[in-house]
Design a protein around this motif. Structure first.
Motif, PDB file in Angstrom:
ATOM      1  N   ASN A  31     -89.635  25.510 -41.723  1.00  9.67           N
ATOM      2  CA  ASN A  31     -89.563  26.465 -42.864  1.00  9.67           C
ATOM      3  C   ASN A  31     -89.748  25.457 -44.160  1.00  9.67           C
ATOM      4  OD1 ASN A  31     -88.989  28.795 -41.613  1.00  9.67           O
ATOM      5  ND2 ASN A  31     -86.755  28.362 -41.381  1.00  9.67           N
ATOM      6  N   ASP A  32     -89.236  24.236 -43.874  1.00  8.02           N
ATOM      7  CA  ASP A  32     -89.577  23.278 -45.051  1.00  8.02           C
ATOM      8  C   ASP A  32     -90.812  22.700 -45.213  1.00  8.02           C
ATOM      9  OD1 ASP A  32     -86.673  23.402 -45.632  1.00  8.02           O
ATOM     10  OD2 ASP A  32     -86.100  21.546 -44.301  1.00  8.02           O
ATOM     11  N   ALA A  33     -91.740  22.421 -44.114  1.00  7.63           N
ATOM     12  CA  ALA A  33     -93.016  22.303 -44.187  1.00  7.63           C
ATOM     13  C   ALA A  33     -93.921  23.425 -44.776  1.00  7.63           C
ATOM     14  CB  ALA A  33     -93.710  22.034 -42.627  1.00  7.63           C
ATOM     15  N   VAL A  34     -93.592  24.642 -44.559  1.00  7.10           N
ATOM     16  CA  VAL A  34     -94.415  25.994 -45.197  1.00  7.10           C
ATOM     17  C   VAL A  34     -93.970  25.965 -46.659  1.00  7.10           C
ATOM     18  CG1 VAL A  34     -94.620  28.319 -44.998  1.00  7.10           C
ATOM     19  CG2 VAL A  34     -94.666  27.148 -42.944  1.00  7.10           C
ATOM     20  N   ALA A  35     -92.656  25.742 -46.971  1.00  5.64           N
ATOM     21  CA  ALA A  35     -92.375  25.683 -48.269  1.00  5.64           C
ATOM     22  C   ALA A  35     -92.965  24.620 -49.103  1.00  5.64           C
ATOM     23  CB  ALA A  35     -90.699  25.799 -48.265  1.00  5.64           C
TER      24      ALA A  35
END
Length: 456
Positions: A296-300
């Motif tokens: 999720n952090d990577a996509v964000a």
């Protein structure tokens, strides 16, 4: 180094490294005779490493990649030196006792390292000027040109060092080079393509595999003729009464201006790196987040920074093939993309060969290029495993991952797996029935034996 010897024709001058690359004999002799050339060659190897990696690898996150060309040069140069020494010994020609192996190796390594500037051609940032397929074709053509140029040039350097004919040293160098190239290409192909069903390759992978196959075939079928030519040149050298003069012991001074070659090229590459390294560092951080499970952090992070913040050529994990780490799971990436309502470019970046990777993560390593093979053998998997595969592919279908051909192929995979799941469930029910029947038969036999027992 001596700037006072301006009129000395044996002084290593600014133009000599360039003329060395063009095969000019006088420049090659000056380079090989200068005691400073080995250090100069090492500096040029460093700039060649920068030229290869400044727009491809984050120096901060993978500094070891800058040492790769240096380590490879030592290994390959040593192999070639041993091969040449064996060929020299087989000729039976007596050499001056002053030519020790250590001195020969130092001059040999100097000549090898001084060919390093040919790798500066790899610094052309074609990826930002053309599409992916054009860039790959350009890079493969450039690789072929540099490889052929380097073999011819180094063969001439060796011929001058040992006082031999170019035809002889060329075959002596080609034999080990072809062996090294063949096994390097074979290893790359085995890591790319499954040996059974095979994966569905991208266009770039297809082009790369075709190039590797051509190189491997050339090395395989050309090895015997080149080996015969090398043995013939050894025989001719042993009978020949004429030999050119080997590189002597005379030390050639070097002008300070020669150091402009590694200095100027290094500065230019450092300036060029400032345009590419920030993007590479950001992509390395996203890669690390994906592998650690922070999807999720990577996509964000990708959504907040935008597509232009990352390299044009970048294949984040999970990717095929990656034997060391197949994380993160495709299904979890698909969930994160849906939850974040990710932009199309993020989906396209993270979902390259997603179908193949999803099945591989569930234990299917044979690929899906051959649907007949897939249909024949997927039916033998457990229903639970097939269910997990289906769930992953359904998520990919909902994200519309890939082009129309990929969509059609995925639909066919889902159809085959749904049929395989039903067959696996039926097989399990039949096996369960047979097991229960077997237990009843054993219980009945035990009861019969008990009834017929004398004690009863």
């Amino acid at each position: 180094m001596n700037d006072s010897a301006e009129s000395d024709p044996m002084t290593l001058r600014l133009r000599d490294p360039l003329l060395f690359l063009l095969g000019v004999e006088s420049s090659i002799r000056r380079v090989l005779r200068s005691p400073w050339s080995l250090t100069l060659g090492l500096a040029l190897v460093a700039t060649a490493s920068m030229a290869r990696e400044y727009d491809a690898v984050s120096w901060l996150d993978a500094p070891q990649d800058l040492l790769g060309p240096f380590a490879a040069s030592l290994v390959i140069c040593t192999v070639l030196f041993i091969a040449v020494q064996i060929c020299l010994a087989l000729t039976g020609v007596k050499r001056d006792s002053k030519h020790s192996l250590i001195r020969d190796y130092r001059i040999f390594l100097t000549g090898y390292w001084m060919t390093a500037p040919l790798a500066w051609l790899y610094a052309i940032p074609i990826e930002v000027m053309a599409d992916e397929m054009t860039s790959l074709r350009f890079n493969l053509a450039l690789l072929s040109i540099v490889s052929i140029w380097r073999v011819l040039l180094f063969s001439r350097v060796i011929a001058i060092q040992f006082g031999l004919r170019l035809g002889a040293t060329l075959t002596w160098i080609l034999v080990p080079c072809m062996v090294i190239a063949f096994f390097a290409v074979l290893s790359a192909q085995l890591s790319m393509v499954s040996l059974m069903g095979g994966i569905r390759l991208t266009q770039t992978q297809q082009l790369l595999r075709s190039y590797q196959s051509t190189v491997a075939a050339g090395c395989f079928y050309g090895f015997i003729p080149v080996l015969i030519a090398a043995l013939g040149s050894i025989a001719m050298s042993s009978r020949s009464k004429h030999r050119w003069e080997e590189i002597g012991r005379r030390n050639v001074p070097m002008r300070r201006s020669v150091w402009l070659w590694p200095a100027v090229s290094g500065v230019i590459l450092l300036v060029a790196a400032t345009f590419f390294q920030p993007q590479l560092m950001r992509s390395a951080k996203v890669d690390a987040m994906l592998r650690s499970g922070d999807i999720n952090d990577a996509v964000a992070a990708m959504q907040s920074m935008g597509e232009d913040a990352f390299p044009v050529v970048w294949d984040p994990p999970p990717k095929y093939p990656d034997h060391r780490n197949l994380q993160p799971e495709i299904a979890l990436v698909a969930d994160a993309l849906q939850a974040k309502n990710a932009e199309r470019w993020i989906v396209d970046r993270l979902m390259v060969q997603a179908d193949e990777i999803a099945l591989r993560q569930e234990g299917w390593f044979e690929g899906t290029a051959d649907l007949g093979y897939f249909q024949d053998y997927i039916v033998h998997r457990e229903p639970d495993t097939i269910d997990r595969m289906l769930m992953a592919l359904e998520k990919l279908r909902s994200l519309e991952v890939g082009d129309q051909e990929t969509h059609d192929h995925r639909d066919e995979l889902i159809r085959v797996m749904e049929a395989a799941r039903e067959a696996a469930i039926q097989r399990r029910e039949v096996e369960a029935g047979e097991f229960a029947s077997g237990e009843e038969d054993e219980a009945g036999a035990s009861a019969t034996e008990a009834a017929e027992s004398p004690e009863s």
